[in-house]
Design an enzyme around this catalytic site. Structure first.
Site, PDB file in Angstrom:
ATOM      1  CB  ILE A  64     -20.414  18.750 -23.696  1.00 24.71           C
ATOM      2  CG1 ILE A  64     -21.572  18.792 -22.709  1.00 24.71           C
ATOM      3  CG2 ILE A  64     -20.371  20.057 -24.469  1.00 24.71           C
ATOM      4  CD1 ILE A  64     -21.304  18.129 -21.402  1.00 24.71           C
ATOM      5  CB  CYS A  65     -18.226  19.287 -27.970  1.00 22.31           C
ATOM      6  SG  CYS A  65     -17.364  19.760 -29.478  1.00 22.31           S
ATOM      7  CG  MET A  66     -13.330  15.331 -28.494  1.00 24.55           C
ATOM      8  SD  MET A  66     -11.758  16.197 -28.266  1.00 24.55           S
ATOM      9  CE  MET A  66     -10.610  14.998 -28.888  1.00 24.55           C
TER      10      MET A  66
END
Lengths: 391, 296
Positions: A150-152
């Protein structure tokens, strides 16, 4: 055409009505705020099965038998906390996946302190993540697992899968930035001119509070004014208040980011955009996205102002896997997990996609004991890699 | 010439007489002091010669001063002083002239500096304040004022003084940049209110005003959001944000150096030492992991 008449008494009446409503609202709100509120987050039961330094591994078991042969390892970002995925009953990605019979492991990156300032992206990806993956593979006696970032955390997962493709059966990325050369998101514009060396040299780690302030500045009108006006207008509704406070708890629960990790992330990704160009290196090891030969499912939000679609959608064309899928949801960065509309689309889609690509089942009785409170990790001798996963 | 000499002789004798009377009065005072000190010391407990004798010291000082005054009051001394006045006048004049010239030079330099600060005075007009006001102030500080804080310090405490000056310098830079950033961030609020007022006037002309005040709030929020989006995407904002963060980091570093210097006097490790320790620990752990992997 006659001009519509705007009556002064109409305005005054409206204002008087608002005043009466406000008074009633305030009375109810004070009762609600003073009574016990259920604002707990991350309530789905889990067990800590592995720990290395500040990093913990949570294990979620489905209530019934696991319906997939391989568990799913979820890797959240270093910014904010993984509790977003299990915000509350009814808005829990974790719970939905468990209900679909998927066994979940989730990395809890903890709260970095100044001691962690020298940890690099390599330490996170080829250190903590690799050790955790090995632990899970050994525990389940499987050659590879499903990985979701998720994301980074998705960026880290992409790097990990490119460096260790034999250990990743399938890859799911959500709101994951991989292409940073875009002017669509303000973060991308601001980071280009950031003198990150000065900041990290002065502060050690990237302060969570500073990150919060930057995120608020992305849209101060909505995030600092309108949001709280909305709260004031609805604070007579207990459910609304509870949900709001849960979100507030999560949004401002920001750990610091280890300095060297943040430095490299800004310089190599935001400023030089090395990842998508296959030029990024972790401790001398080249991250080549062409090594991503496993199935890839890529989610992103159409109205995501933090990680715009232009930053996410390029990934599937950079990998060499012939089983890729992009899913663009009509939502923003966080809405993908918490919006009730997306609850019907996001997690069920993941469950269905994983099941379609599932292979052998887990030997549930042969799980090795937990590895909690250990700082030593022994590399396991892995069984031969699954030929399907390698292709 | 005779008249001059007569005048000089008259002045010299007056001086001599005056000096003699001064000397006599000092002598009398000294003698009275010696008598008084003798009386007081006789009534005190004997000290076996090991204690200090401040009264005796005072008496000795007065004695030596009265001898000095007697020498000065001698007519020959006074005469030579009077003769020297004429030839020393030129030296005195030169000394005075040099000092006055030095002072005038300094004053000229200050006036020039002051004159430079007045350049572009229009931009300091609070009535038409814009971003240039802060930029000009920052530039003025950098060119005219900062140099005084960078003057090399002397002496034993020079490093501490320099650290202190650096902290002050960085603080001043931060203040000016922060003021500019704050001004910039507040601009959309001002513009949105003006914009709203114009829109309301337009709506009034068209007859489309509504009675629900919440609609005006929603309109204002939308305008404000748009103003912020415009601002945030601009180069000005990006550069100011970057400058602010850099100045903040620099001030933090300078402040930390001052604090560390103070803390070094206490028996506790400071942040730099802890960071060195963390780095060593981190590198050791990496080494151990590599060795473990190699072993397996």
């Amino acid at each position: 055409m006659e001009q519509a008449q705007l009556s002064i008494d109409g305005i005054l009446k409206s204002m008087a009505q608002h005043a009466v409503n406000a008074h009633e609202l305030t009375k109810k709100a004070s009762d609600i705020l003073l009574e016990p509120l259920n604002t707990a987050i991350s309530e789905t039961p889990y067990e800590i099965v592995y720990q290395e330094d500040r990093v913990k591994l949570k294990h979620y078991k489905p209530s019934g038998p696991a319906r997939l042969g391989k568990p799913l390892l979820m890797v959240y970002a270093l910014i904010n906390r993984e509790t977003m995925l299990d915000l509350q009953p009814g808005r829990s990605v974790v719970q939905t996946l468990l209900d679909n019979g998927i066994e979940i492991y989730m990395i809890d990156w903890g709260y970095p302190t100044r001691k962690d300032r020298f940890l690099t992206i390599d330490d996170h990806v080829n250190g903590y993540m690799d050790n955790i993956v090995d632990f899970i593979l050994e525990r389940h006696e499987i050659p590879d697992l499903n990985l979701m970032g998720i994301c980074m955390g998705g960026t880290f997962s992409v790097m990990y899968a490119a460096l260790h493709p034999e250990k990743v059966h399938s890859l799911i990325t959500t709101v994951t930035p991989t292409n940073f050369d875009t002017k669509q998101g303000l973060l991308h514009v601001w980071m280009k001119k950031m003198d990150i060396d000065r900041i990290i040299d002065a502060y050690g780690n990237m302060s969570g509070d500073a990150l919060n302030a930057i995120f608020l500045l992305l849209n101060p009108a909505r995030l600092m004014i309108d949001k709280y006006v909305g709260f004031a207008e609805n604070m007579d509704k207990k459910e609304f208040v509870e949900n709001f406070i849960r979100m507030e708890k999560w949004i401002f629960d920001s750990p610091d980011v280890p300095g060297e990790t943040f430095r490299q992330f800004v310089k190599d990704c935001y400023q030089k955009n090395l990842l998508i160009k296959n030029e990024m290196e972790l401790d001398g090891k080249r991250v080549d996205l062409r090594n991503l030969t496993m199935p890839v499912l890529n989610f992103y939000g159409k109205y995501d102002h933090l990680v715009p679609p232009e930053s996410c959608e390029v990934l599937t064309s950079a990998v060499t896997s012939d089983d890729t899928e992009d899913v663009c949801l009509e939502t923003g960065h966080i809405g993908i997990y918490v919006s009730s509309r997306c609850q019907q689309k996001f997690a069920p889609k993941i469950a269905e996609w994983l099941k379609e690509r599932d292979t052998n089942r887990t030997k549930a009785t042969d799980l090795i004991p937990n590895k909690v409170k250990t700082t030593q990790t022994a590399k396991r001798k892995r069984p031969a890699a699954n030929s399907q996963a390698a292709s | 010439m005779d008249e001059q000499q007569t005048e000089q002789n008259g002045t010299a004798s007056m001086m001599s007489a005056w000096m003699k009377s001064v000397t006599d009065s000092w002598n009398t005072m000294g003698q009275m002091w010696l008598v008084a000190s003798k009386t007081m010391t006789e009534s005190d407990t004997p000290t076996n010669g090991n204690g200090s004798d401040p009264l005796g010291l005072m008496g000795s000082f007065l004695k030596s001063w009265s001898g000095f005054a007697s020498t000065l009051s001698a007519p020959d001394s006074i005469q030579s002083g009077m003769n020297g006045v004429g030839s020393n006048l030129e030296s005195i004049l030169q000394l005075t002239q040099t000092r006055v010239e030095n002072y005038l030079d300094l004053q000229r330099a200050w006036m020039e500096k002051l004159g430079k600060t007045q350049d572009g005075a229009k931009s300091y007009n609070m009535k038409n304040m814009n971003q240039d006001f802060f930029k000009n102030w920052h530039d003025l500080y950098e060119t005219e004022i900062k140099q005084y804080l960078n003057i090399p310090q002397l002496g034993l405490m020079r490093f501490h003084q320099e650290r202190g000056n650096q902290a002050i310098d960085k603080f001043n830079s931060l203040q000016s940049v922060l003021a500019e950033f704050t001004f910039l961030v507040c601009q959309p609020i001002e513009k949105s209110i003006k914009n709203l007022q114009d829109r309301l006037a337009g709506m009034a002309d068209e007859g489309t005003l509504v009675e629900d005040t919440r609609e005006y709030y929603r309109l204002w929020i939308k305008i404000l959001e748009d103003q912020y989006m415009q601002l945030f995407a601009s180069n000005d904002y990006t550069e100011t944000l970057s400058k602010t963060l850099v100045c903040l980091a620099e001030f933090t570093s300078a402040k930390d150096e001052v604090l560390e210097a103070i803390l070094s006097n206490l028996p506790i490790p400071n942040q730099k030492e802890m960071d060195e320790l963390y780095r060593e620990l981190y590198l050791l752990k990496k080494k151990v992991k590599k060795l473990e992997q190699a072993k397996n």
